[in-house]
Design a protein around this motif. Sequence first.
Motif, PDB file in Angstrom:
ATOM      1  N   HIS A  84      34.587  48.262  33.402  1.00 26.26           N
ATOM      2  CA  HIS A  84      33.910  46.965  33.303  1.00 26.26           C
ATOM      3  C   HIS A  84      33.610  46.353  34.671  1.00 26.26           C
ATOM      4  O   HIS A  84      32.905  45.343  34.737  1.00 26.26           O
ATOM      5  N   ARG A  85      34.132  46.959  35.726  1.00 22.74           N
ATOM      6  CA  ARG A  85      33.811  46.434  37.060  1.00 22.74           C
ATOM      7  C   ARG A  85      32.342  46.652  37.397  1.00 22.74           C
ATOM      8  O   ARG A  85      31.813  45.997  38.313  1.00 22.74           O
ATOM      9  N   PRO A 144      39.076  27.034  31.094  1.00 17.19           N
ATOM     10  CA  PRO A 144      38.087  27.437  32.119  1.00 17.19           C
ATOM     11  C   PRO A 144      38.731  28.024  33.371  1.00 17.19           C
ATOM     12  O   PRO A 144      38.478  27.595  34.489  1.00 17.19           O
ATOM     13  N   VAL A 145      39.612  28.996  33.178  1.00 14.37           N
ATOM     14  CA  VAL A 145      40.296  29.608  34.326  1.00 14.37           C
ATOM     15  C   VAL A 145      39.997  31.103  34.408  1.00 14.37           C
ATOM     16  O   VAL A 145      40.575  31.794  35.246  1.00 14.37           O
ATOM     17  N   PHE A 146      39.114  31.580  33.530  1.00  9.36           N
ATOM     18  CA  PHE A 146      38.798  33.001  33.503  1.00  9.36           C
ATOM     19  C   PHE A 146      37.371  33.196  34.002  1.00  9.36           C
ATOM     20  O   PHE A 146      36.413  32.944  33.272  1.00  9.36           O
ATOM     21  N   TRP A 205      35.469  42.948  42.090  1.00  7.57           N
ATOM     22  CA  TRP A 205      36.713  42.587  42.755  1.00  7.57           C
ATOM     23  C   TRP A 205      37.703  41.937  41.794  1.00  7.57           C
ATOM     24  O   TRP A 205      38.916  42.104  41.959  1.00  7.57           O
ATOM     25  N   ILE A 206      37.217  41.215  40.801  1.00 12.64           N
ATOM     26  CA  ILE A 206      38.136  40.603  39.830  1.00 12.64           C
ATOM     27  C   ILE A 206      38.800  41.674  38.979  1.00 12.64           C
ATOM     28  O   ILE A 206      40.016  41.639  38.745  1.00 12.64           O
ATOM     29  N   ILE A 241      41.493  39.895  28.476  1.00 11.87           N
ATOM     30  CA  ILE A 241      40.247  39.121  28.420  1.00 11.87           C
ATOM     31  C   ILE A 241      39.081  39.971  28.928  1.00 11.87           C
ATOM     32  O   ILE A 241      37.995  39.999  28.345  1.00 11.87           O
ATOM     33  N   ILE A 242      39.331  40.690  30.019  1.00  7.63           N
ATOM     34  CA  ILE A 242      38.293  41.580  30.558  1.00  7.63           C
ATOM     35  C   ILE A 242      37.965  42.683  29.566  1.00  7.63           C
ATOM     36  O   ILE A 242      36.800  43.057  29.386  1.00  7.63           O
ATOM     37  N   ALA A 243      38.964  43.205  28.880  1.00 10.58           N
ATOM     38  CA  ALA A 243      38.743  44.340  27.978  1.00 10.58           C
ATOM     39  C   ALA A 243      38.028  43.928  26.703  1.00 10.58           C
ATOM     40  O   ALA A 243      37.140  44.655  26.227  1.00 10.58           O
ATOM     41  N   MET A 244      38.401  42.779  26.136  1.00 11.03           N
ATOM     42  CA  MET A 244      37.967  42.427  24.782  1.00 11.03           C
ATOM     43  C   MET A 244      36.783  41.470  24.734  1.00 11.03           C
ATOM     44  O   MET A 244      36.439  40.989  23.654  1.00 11.03           O
TER      45      MET A 244
END
Length: 317
Positions: free
Chosen positions: A48-49, A66-68, A74-75, A112-115
């Motif tokens: 996902h990068r 609102p912290v994601f 880089w994230i 969160i990145i994965a789903m």
Amino acid sequence: MTPLPLARKATGWFFQPVALGRVAAMRFLAGAFIWVDWWWYMPWILGHRHVPGELYQPLFIARVLPVFPVPNYWIVVGTLVVLLAAATPMMFGYRARLFGWIVAAAYFEWMIIAMSYGKVDHGKFAFLLLLFLLPTMPKAKWGDRTHLSEHVGWGFNLVQIGVVCTYFFAAWAKIRYGGWEWVNSATMTWAIIRRGTEFSTWLLDYPWLLRLSQWGMVGFELLSPVVMFVAAKRLKYGIVAFFYCFHLTVFLAVEISFLPHLVAMACFLPWERVRPRDLIRNLPRAPRLIREKLKARKRIPAPRRPAETAPEAEPAS
């Protein structure tokens, strides 16, 4: 005012003390799985990068908090580096609370990145609960069976409830979205046609057996909360062993794995009895020790019934 008997029983059940040795074992298993997760179980998350930010559709909690940020190169890479760097000391008990909180936060961001690109797994719910509860538990050592903690019992009970909810609400979702046709139609036939293995393709010749397995699956998921209320330890461990065999069967049939769920479910088991040093030390002598224990059991005499007392003689007249 004294609490009601039912309230006392519920409190005693929910805060039943658990040995600290189980905490050390679960920290090790959780940290070990994180390494397995990114390298073998779900390596596609790292891809996902390179995904454009326009395709990012954050989950509900990511929209509320609102912290994601929108994932970029880089994230994604930075989250993985922090996650692996913190998981290693946590799994060996070094400042387990500090690194445990870092692992919980980093893995949550990793999910969160994965789903957030259209696929949401329910098999990681209990594992996320485990990661957020392990930092609340005290310092622990492998094999510690003498020190008990009600707080640890409370934490592992929450994880166990998460495990059971994963099963129960999976059945509820099947009926809610698929209706009773989920169990009465060709659900498993379609699954085997798509991703069957040599262990399951022969079942296509027996559709009645596949339909029976669908009913059995939903019945098992609906009855899974029973394991929380079983008092006999051997029976409880037997039910948990059945859970593991169920997942092994599913994996062999359609190659669907719930590995993080299985890691979280390990908190049902008495890991405080395991001492890695003793296992390594006794590994060469394991066959001889097993034979000696079996012989010792055979030598134990069976309990004898007390001899019947002879009736007293009647007095002479």
